[in-house]
Design an enzyme around this catalytic site. Sequence first.
Site, mmCIF file in Angstrom:
data_model
loop_
_atom_site.group_PDB
_atom_site.id
_atom_site.type_symbol
_atom_site.label_atom_id
_atom_site.label_comp_id
_atom_site.label_asym_id
_atom_site.label_seq_id
_atom_site.Cartn_x
_atom_site.Cartn_y
_atom_site.Cartn_z
ATOM 1 C CB CYS A 7 -0.995 -0.026 1.163
ATOM 2 S SG CYS A 7 -0.237 0.012 2.802
ATOM 3 C CG ASN A 10 4.309 -1.716 5.078
ATOM 4 O OD1 ASN A 10 5.430 -2.072 5.405
ATOM 5 N ND2 ASN A 10 3.318 -2.583 5.012
ATOM 6 C CB CYS A 12 -3.714 1.601 7.169
ATOM 7 S SG CYS A 12 -3.652 2.920 8.409
ATOM 8 N NE ARG A 13 -4.534 1.563 1.816
ATOM 9 C CZ ARG A 13 -4.288 2.233 0.696
ATOM 10 N NH1 ARG A 13 -5.164 2.178 -0.302
ATOM 11 N NH2 ARG A 13 -3.196 2.935 0.558
ATOM 12 C CB SER A 14 0.154 -3.481 2.590
ATOM 13 O OG SER A 14 1.072 -2.597 3.192
ATOM 14 C CG ASP A 117 -5.228 4.883 3.152
ATOM 15 O OD1 ASP A 117 -5.311 4.411 4.304
ATOM 16 O OD2 ASP A 117 -4.182 5.316 2.658
HETATM 17 P P1 4NP Z 1 -1.786 2.865 4.161
HETATM 18 O O1 4NP Z 1 -2.376 4.221 4.758
HETATM 19 O O2 4NP Z 1 -1.235 3.196 2.781
HETATM 20 O O3 4NP Z 1 -2.956 1.942 4.085
HETATM 21 O O4 4NP Z 1 -0.714 2.411 5.130
HETATM 22 C C1 4NP Z 1 -1.633 5.391 4.926
HETATM 23 C C2 4NP Z 1 -0.959 5.595 6.100
HETATM 24 C C3 4NP Z 1 -0.248 6.776 6.299
HETATM 25 C C4 4NP Z 1 -0.236 7.741 5.311
HETATM 26 C C5 4NP Z 1 -0.923 7.529 4.116
HETATM 27 C C6 4NP Z 1 -1.603 6.362 3.924
HETATM 28 N N1 4NP Z 1 0.456 8.960 5.524
HETATM 29 O O5 4NP Z 1 0.278 9.896 4.717
HETATM 30 O O6 4NP Z 1 1.212 9.074 6.505
#
Ligand code: 4NP
Length: 143
Positions: A7, A10, A12-14, A117
């Site tokens: 994702c 790294n 939340c989703r992955s 997300d």
């Molecule tokens: P992920 O979500 O891609 O599912 O891990 C996010 C977590 C943090 C951020 C963006 C997306 N961020 O901008 O810090």
Amino acid sequence: MKVLFVCLGNICRSPSAEGVFREMTSATTDSAGTAGWHVGKPPYGPMQEAAQRRGYDFSDLRARQFSTQDFDRFDLIIGMDASNLDDIEALRPAGNETPVKCFTDYAPNSDMSEVPDPYYTRDFDGALDLIEDCARGLKSEIG
Ligand code: 4NP
């Protein structure tokens, strides 16, 4: 079989995809982010808490950044949204043919084209519902 979930951050989703799918499979699993912002961090607190309420423990997972070498280290790379797929493909080495899929391609009970997300939507349970469905579909394809 070695499967990598990818994702953006790294956190939340992955890691959730990895943490859910590893409970169901004998495949080797890992996850990574296309961005390096959270390298070394455990999954996001609210994501871990939502997962814990369903009996998952993601606390051993640590963020790392996706790299071009991952194409040679994994048999299947799975992104969470179209932007992830673009960022992954941009790093594909010449001649490499590792399949890169969107996780939602495997979901038997959803017509979503991406995993939204939860870092932005704040719908951690909705993300886990979809991730569990995608993971069951992936399991039925690769075991
Ligand atoms: P992920 O979500 O891609 O599912 O891990 C996010 C977590 C943090 C951020 C963006 C997306 N961020 O901008 O810090």
